[in-house]
Motif scaffolding. Structure first.
Motif, PDB file in Angstrom:
ATOM      1  N   ALA A 157      20.377 -34.339   9.827  1.00 34.98           N
ATOM      2  CA  ALA A 157      19.276 -33.682  10.518  1.00 34.98           C
ATOM      3  C   ALA A 157      18.077 -33.513   9.593  1.00 34.98           C
ATOM      4  O   ALA A 157      16.925 -33.780   9.978  1.00 34.98           O
ATOM      5  CB  ALA A 157      19.728 -32.328  11.062  1.00 34.98           C
ATOM      6  N   TYR A 158      18.350 -33.074   8.358  1.00 32.76           N
ATOM      7  CA  TYR A 158      17.264 -32.902   7.381  1.00 32.76           C
ATOM      8  C   TYR A 158      16.592 -34.233   7.084  1.00 32.76           C
ATOM      9  O   TYR A 158      15.356 -34.336   7.037  1.00 32.76           O
ATOM     10  CB  TYR A 158      17.823 -32.291   6.104  1.00 32.76           C
ATOM     11  CG  TYR A 158      16.776 -32.001   5.044  1.00 32.76           C
ATOM     12  CD1 TYR A 158      16.264 -30.716   4.879  1.00 32.76           C
ATOM     13  CD2 TYR A 158      16.302 -33.003   4.204  1.00 32.76           C
ATOM     14  CE1 TYR A 158      15.311 -30.442   3.906  1.00 32.76           C
ATOM     15  CE2 TYR A 158      15.342 -32.742   3.237  1.00 32.76           C
ATOM     16  CZ  TYR A 158      14.851 -31.473   3.092  1.00 32.76           C
ATOM     17  OH  TYR A 158      13.905 -31.216   2.131  1.00 32.76           O
ATOM     18  N   ALA A 159      17.408 -35.267   6.841  1.00 34.06           N
ATOM     19  CA  ALA A 159      16.863 -36.571   6.477  1.00 34.06           C
ATOM     20  C   ALA A 159      15.986 -37.143   7.595  1.00 34.06           C
ATOM     21  O   ALA A 159      14.925 -37.720   7.332  1.00 34.06           O
ATOM     22  CB  ALA A 159      18.001 -37.533   6.159  1.00 34.06           C
ATOM     23  N   ARG A 160      16.410 -37.004   8.842  1.00 32.02           N
ATOM     24  CA  ARG A 160      15.605 -37.523   9.954  1.00 32.02           C
ATOM     25  C   ARG A 160      14.260 -36.819  10.025  1.00 32.02           C
ATOM     26  O   ARG A 160      13.223 -37.460  10.258  1.00 32.02           O
ATOM     27  CB  ARG A 160      16.372 -37.344  11.270  1.00 32.02           C
ATOM     28  CG  ARG A 160      17.569 -38.266  11.425  1.00 32.02           C
ATOM     29  CD  ARG A 160      18.335 -37.949  12.685  1.00 32.02           C
ATOM     30  NE  ARG A 160      19.568 -38.699  12.784  1.00 32.02           N
ATOM     31  CZ  ARG A 160      20.721 -38.204  13.217  1.00 32.02           C
ATOM     32  NH1 ARG A 160      20.791 -36.916  13.583  1.00 32.02           N
ATOM     33  NH2 ARG A 160      21.792 -38.964  13.285  1.00 32.02           N
ATOM     34  N   ASP A 161      14.276 -35.500   9.832  1.00 38.80           N
ATOM     35  CA  ASP A 161      13.009 -34.761   9.847  1.00 38.80           C
ATOM     36  C   ASP A 161      12.103 -35.217   8.705  1.00 38.80           C
ATOM     37  O   ASP A 161      10.884 -35.354   8.867  1.00 38.80           O
ATOM     38  CB  ASP A 161      13.274 -33.259   9.730  1.00 38.80           C
ATOM     39  CG  ASP A 161      13.893 -32.660  10.990  1.00 38.80           C
ATOM     40  OD1 ASP A 161      13.826 -33.322  12.056  1.00 38.80           O
ATOM     41  OD2 ASP A 161      14.447 -31.548  10.903  1.00 38.80           O
ATOM     42  N   ALA A 162      12.701 -35.441   7.515  1.00 34.00           N
ATOM     43  CA  ALA A 162      11.908 -35.871   6.358  1.00 34.00           C
ATOM     44  C   ALA A 162      11.339 -37.268   6.575  1.00 34.00           C
ATOM     45  O   ALA A 162      10.200 -37.553   6.192  1.00 34.00           O
ATOM     46  CB  ALA A 162      12.774 -35.838   5.100  1.00 34.00           C
ATOM     47  N   VAL A 163      12.120 -38.145   7.187  1.00 34.78           N
ATOM     48  CA  VAL A 163      11.647 -39.501   7.497  1.00 34.78           C
ATOM     49  C   VAL A 163      10.454 -39.437   8.443  1.00 34.78           C
ATOM     50  O   VAL A 163       9.437 -40.118   8.253  1.00 34.78           O
ATOM     51  CB  VAL A 163      12.783 -40.340   8.109  1.00 34.78           C
ATOM     52  CG1 VAL A 163      12.239 -41.620   8.736  1.00 34.78           C
ATOM     53  CG2 VAL A 163      13.826 -40.676   7.043  1.00 34.78           C
ATOM     54  N   ALA A 164      10.572 -38.582   9.458  1.00 35.28           N
ATOM     55  CA  ALA A 164       9.476 -38.440  10.417  1.00 35.28           C
ATOM     56  C   ALA A 164       8.236 -37.852   9.747  1.00 35.28           C
ATOM     57  O   ALA A 164       7.107 -38.306   9.993  1.00 35.28           O
ATOM     58  CB  ALA A 164       9.922 -37.557  11.575  1.00 35.28           C
ATOM     59  N   ALA A 165       8.439 -36.854   8.884  1.00 35.03           N
ATOM     60  CA  ALA A 165       7.307 -36.227   8.198  1.00 35.03           C
ATOM     61  C   ALA A 165       6.589 -37.213   7.286  1.00 35.03           C
ATOM     62  O   ALA A 165       5.367 -37.129   7.105  1.00 35.03           O
ATOM     63  CB  ALA A 165       7.792 -35.024   7.392  1.00 35.03           C
ATOM     64  N   ASP A 166       7.324 -38.172   6.733  1.00 35.11           N
ATOM     65  CA  ASP A 166       6.736 -39.189   5.858  1.00 35.11           C
ATOM     66  C   ASP A 166       6.135 -40.356   6.636  1.00 35.11           C
ATOM     67  O   ASP A 166       5.568 -41.279   6.030  1.00 35.11           O
ATOM     68  CB  ASP A 166       7.792 -39.744   4.887  1.00 35.11           C
ATOM     69  CG  ASP A 166       8.192 -38.735   3.823  1.00 35.11           C
ATOM     70  OD1 ASP A 166       7.475 -37.722   3.663  1.00 35.11           O
ATOM     71  OD2 ASP A 166       9.226 -38.952   3.152  1.00 35.11           O
ATOM     72  N   GLY A 167       6.276 -40.334   7.957  1.00 36.99           N
ATOM     73  CA  GLY A 167       5.747 -41.431   8.768  1.00 36.99           C
ATOM     74  C   GLY A 167       6.500 -42.736   8.579  1.00 36.99           C
ATOM     75  O   GLY A 167       5.902 -43.818   8.645  1.00 36.99           O
ATOM     76  N   LEU A 168       7.825 -42.637   8.384  1.00 38.15           N
ATOM     77  CA  LEU A 168       8.622 -43.826   8.072  1.00 38.15           C
ATOM     78  C   LEU A 168       9.617 -44.191   9.170  1.00 38.15           C
ATOM     79  O   LEU A 168      10.544 -44.980   8.943  1.00 38.15           O
ATOM     80  CB  LEU A 168       9.392 -43.596   6.764  1.00 38.15           C
ATOM     81  CG  LEU A 168       8.555 -43.366   5.507  1.00 38.15           C
ATOM     82  CD1 LEU A 168       9.455 -42.944   4.346  1.00 38.15           C
ATOM     83  CD2 LEU A 168       7.777 -44.631   5.154  1.00 38.15           C
ATOM     84  N   THR A 169       9.451 -43.647  10.361  1.00 36.41           N
ATOM     85  CA  THR A 169      10.444 -43.878  11.410  1.00 36.41           C
ATOM     86  C   THR A 169      10.528 -45.342  11.836  1.00 36.41           C
ATOM     87  O   THR A 169      11.549 -45.763  12.395  1.00 36.41           O
ATOM     88  CB  THR A 169      10.129 -43.014  12.648  1.00 36.41           C
ATOM     89  OG1 THR A 169       8.759 -43.213  13.042  1.00 36.41           O
ATOM     90  CG2 THR A 169      10.349 -41.535  12.351  1.00 36.41           C
ATOM     91  N   ASP A 170       9.476 -46.122  11.583  1.00 32.81           N
ATOM     92  CA  ASP A 170       9.542 -47.553  11.923  1.00 32.81           C
ATOM     93  C   ASP A 170      10.325 -48.348  10.885  1.00 32.81           C
ATOM     94  O   ASP A 170      10.706 -49.502  11.144  1.00 32.81           O
ATOM     95  CB  ASP A 170       8.131 -48.136  12.057  1.00 32.81           C
ATOM     96  CG  ASP A 170       7.308 -47.963  10.776  1.00 32.81           C
ATOM     97  OD1 ASP A 170       7.533 -46.982  10.056  1.00 32.81           O
ATOM     98  OD2 ASP A 170       6.419 -48.810  10.530  1.00 32.81           O
ATOM     99  N   LEU A 171      10.602 -47.737   9.726  1.00 33.64           N
ATOM    100  CA  LEU A 171      11.312 -48.440   8.663  1.00 33.64           C
ATOM    101  C   LEU A 171      12.691 -47.862   8.359  1.00 33.64           C
ATOM    102  O   LEU A 171      13.553 -48.570   7.820  1.00 33.64           O
ATOM    103  CB  LEU A 171      10.491 -48.415   7.362  1.00 33.64           C
ATOM    104  CG  LEU A 171       9.185 -49.210   7.328  1.00 33.64           C
ATOM    105  CD1 LEU A 171       8.467 -48.981   6.000  1.00 33.64           C
ATOM    106  CD2 LEU A 171       9.463 -50.697   7.527  1.00 33.64           C
ATOM    107  N   VAL A 172      12.926 -46.601   8.682  1.00 33.29           N
ATOM    108  CA  VAL A 172      14.142 -45.918   8.248  1.00 33.29           C
ATOM    109  C   VAL A 172      14.907 -45.340   9.430  1.00 33.29           C
ATOM    110  O   VAL A 172      14.329 -44.685  10.303  1.00 33.29           O
ATOM    111  CB  VAL A 172      13.812 -44.784   7.255  1.00 33.29           C
ATOM    112  CG1 VAL A 172      15.088 -44.034   6.857  1.00 33.29           C
ATOM    113  CG2 VAL A 172      13.125 -45.333   6.012  1.00 33.29           C
ATOM    114  N   GLU A 173      16.216 -45.573   9.433  1.00 32.74           N
ATOM    115  CA  GLU A 173      17.118 -44.948  10.389  1.00 32.74           C
ATOM    116  C   GLU A 173      18.196 -44.204   9.608  1.00 32.74           C
ATOM    117  O   GLU A 173      18.752 -44.743   8.638  1.00 32.74           O
ATOM    118  CB  GLU A 173      17.785 -45.978  11.297  1.00 32.74           C
ATOM    119  CG  GLU A 173      18.792 -45.365  12.271  1.00 32.74           C
ATOM    120  CD  GLU A 173      19.615 -46.390  13.045  1.00 32.74           C
ATOM    121  OE1 GLU A 173      20.514 -45.959  13.794  1.00 32.74           O
ATOM    122  OE2 GLU A 173      19.370 -47.603  12.873  1.00 32.74           O
ATOM    123  N   VAL A 174      18.491 -42.970  10.014  1.00 34.12           N
ATOM    124  CA  VAL A 174      19.559 -42.186   9.397  1.00 34.12           C
ATOM    125  C   VAL A 174      20.580 -41.841  10.473  1.00 34.12           C
ATOM    126  O   VAL A 174      20.227 -41.315  11.529  1.00 34.12           O
ATOM    127  CB  VAL A 174      19.016 -40.894   8.752  1.00 34.12           C
ATOM    128  CG1 VAL A 174      20.170 -40.022   8.247  1.00 34.12           C
ATOM    129  CG2 VAL A 174      18.069 -41.220   7.610  1.00 34.12           C
TER     130      VAL A 174
END
Length: 423
Positions: free
Chosen positions: A233-250
């Motif tokens: 849950a934390y990692a997904r939020d951090a990925v979204a905050a970094d604007g990396l959802t198009d590159l990273v899946e957790v």
């Protein structure tokens, strides 16, 4: 029956070279120098029962975690100084059978009834069968949750903004913890030879530090998996905050459930300790099968300084890493090779882990009140004891941290590496 032997007398009689610290017990007795900087206080009968019914580190841990045994002169968030002093100078002698019986009778046979262990303690190994076979999907999920689903807020206080719960790499002796954690992730990326457009699989991704660094700085497409729901849950939020959802899946998932293959690189940072030595063939086989030809693995894990099989100590197994297993780097390398991977490089970073633990303890001390409010004083004590003791172990070469770099070499023998390391 009234005790005829004081606790202080009993302790003093078992010391070959005397007490290196002051010892004071609830019965008014004492031992050791009166001018010592550190005092070990046994506060009640339950603490004595813990010590008598579980000799060694488990009994001491139970009494300390429960608050029945106190160390005055050091902060509970970093008892490193006291542990160093005790390990250097505490020398017990083995009493004869008759002497041992006399001591127990003198202290009171009622103290031989084991009190219930502190709630922070996990089940002993033989009782974990209720959670499934060791290292089954179900049992692994349970023990991972025991350790990692403590509190994201607590971990942030201790680990710092990087939320990296693995050995950092200090580029300079005076580097900060955050600089060292960034260097660790970047070193892994460089060893893996990451380039834009590559696909990375991060096994045991934790709070997402590796996948985020690789995507942000190397332009890779990354998949991270963790058995901890809180971490995911934390990692997904951090990925979204970094604007990396198009590159990273957790994913909140066991690594064994990943079906995609053909990855350019696999990173495994702090997972192998949880896999189980008997499962190394299937673990490294999984990695090989999920890499393309020329794809690389970076395996980063805690190791013993030898390859002699033995169980983890009781305190670590019950309070910190249930079902965790350590072995030497030679075993890691052999199993990777046996699975068809070519090992091209390895290095020991044990001194870096001692520095990492030093800085985590400093964070725990700095944020002690907030940590206690978040998880309770007993759990915070567990972490101080565990991290300070581990620091000492890395400093003394009792445990190590090895990074092993391997590749799925193609049938034509091309491993894709330059003649000399590029990282």
């Amino acid at each position: 029956m009234t005790s005829t032997i004081t606790i202080g007398d009993a302790v003093a009689s078992l010391m070959r070279e005397g007490m290196p610290v002051r010892f004071e017990a609830y019965d008014g007795s004492s031992a050791g120098p009166t001018d010592a900087d550190i005092t070990l206080r046994l506060l009640d009968q339950r603490g004595l029962a813990y010590l008598l019914t579980a000799p060694g580190d488990l009994g001491m841990a139970r009494a300390y975690v429960s608050g029945d045994l106190r160390l005055d002169g050091v902060h509970p968030g970093d008892p490193y100084e006291a542990m160093t002093l005790l390990q250097n100078n505490l020398r017990f002698r083995a009493p004869s059978v008759g002497e041992a019986v006399s001591l127990l009778r003198g202290l009171g046979l009622a103290n031989l009834k084991p009190p219930p262990p502190p709630p922070q303690e996990h089940l002993p190994r033989w009782r974990r069968v209720v959670e499934g076979v060791r290292h089954s999907l179900t049992r692994d999920a349970g023990v991972i949750s025991h350790h990692y689903d403590v509190s994201n807020a607590f971990y942030r206080h201790v680990l710092g903004p990087s939320m990296a719960y693995t050995c950092a790499v200090y580029p300079e002796p005076d580097a900060t913890l955050e600089q060292a954690q960034t260097e660790k992730f970047d070193l892994v990326c460089r060893k893996l030879g990451l380039e834009p457009g590559m696909r990375l699989l991060d096994l045991g991704c934790g709070w997402g530090g590796m996948v985020r660094h690789a995507a942000q700085h190397y332009g890779v497409r990354a998949l991270g998996v963790t058995l901890s729901r809180e971490q995911a849950a934390y990692a997904r939020d951090a990925v979204a905050a970094d604007g990396l959802t198009d590159l990273v899946e957790v994913r909140h998932s066991d690594y064994r459930e990943v079906s995609e293959t053909g990855f350019d690189a696999v990173s495994s940072i702090g997972l192998t300790e949880h896999v189980g030595v008997k499962n190394y063939p299937s673990y490294f086989g999984f990695v090989r099968d999920h890499l393309r030809d020329g794809g690389r693995l970076l395996n980063h894990c805690i190791n013993r300084p030898d390859n002699v099989p033995r169980e983890t100590g009781a305190f670590i197994d019950r309070y910190v890493f249930p079902d965790g297993e350590l072995t030497g780097s030679g075993t890691i390398i052999s199993r990777a090779q046996d699975a068809g991977l070519e090992v091209v490089h390895e290095e020991n970073l044990r001194r870096h882990y001692a520095l990492t633990l030093r800085d985590w303890c400093a964070n725990l001390v700095e944020h002690w009140d907030a940590c206690v409010e978040e998880v309770g004083e007993a759990t915070a004590r567990v972490w101080g004891l565990y991290m300070a003791g581990s620091r000492l172990g890395f400093e003394r070469n009792e445990i190590q941290l090895h990074q092993v770099l391997a590749v799925r070499t193609g049938a034509d023998g091309d491993d894709g590496f330059p003649l000399r390391p590029s990282w």
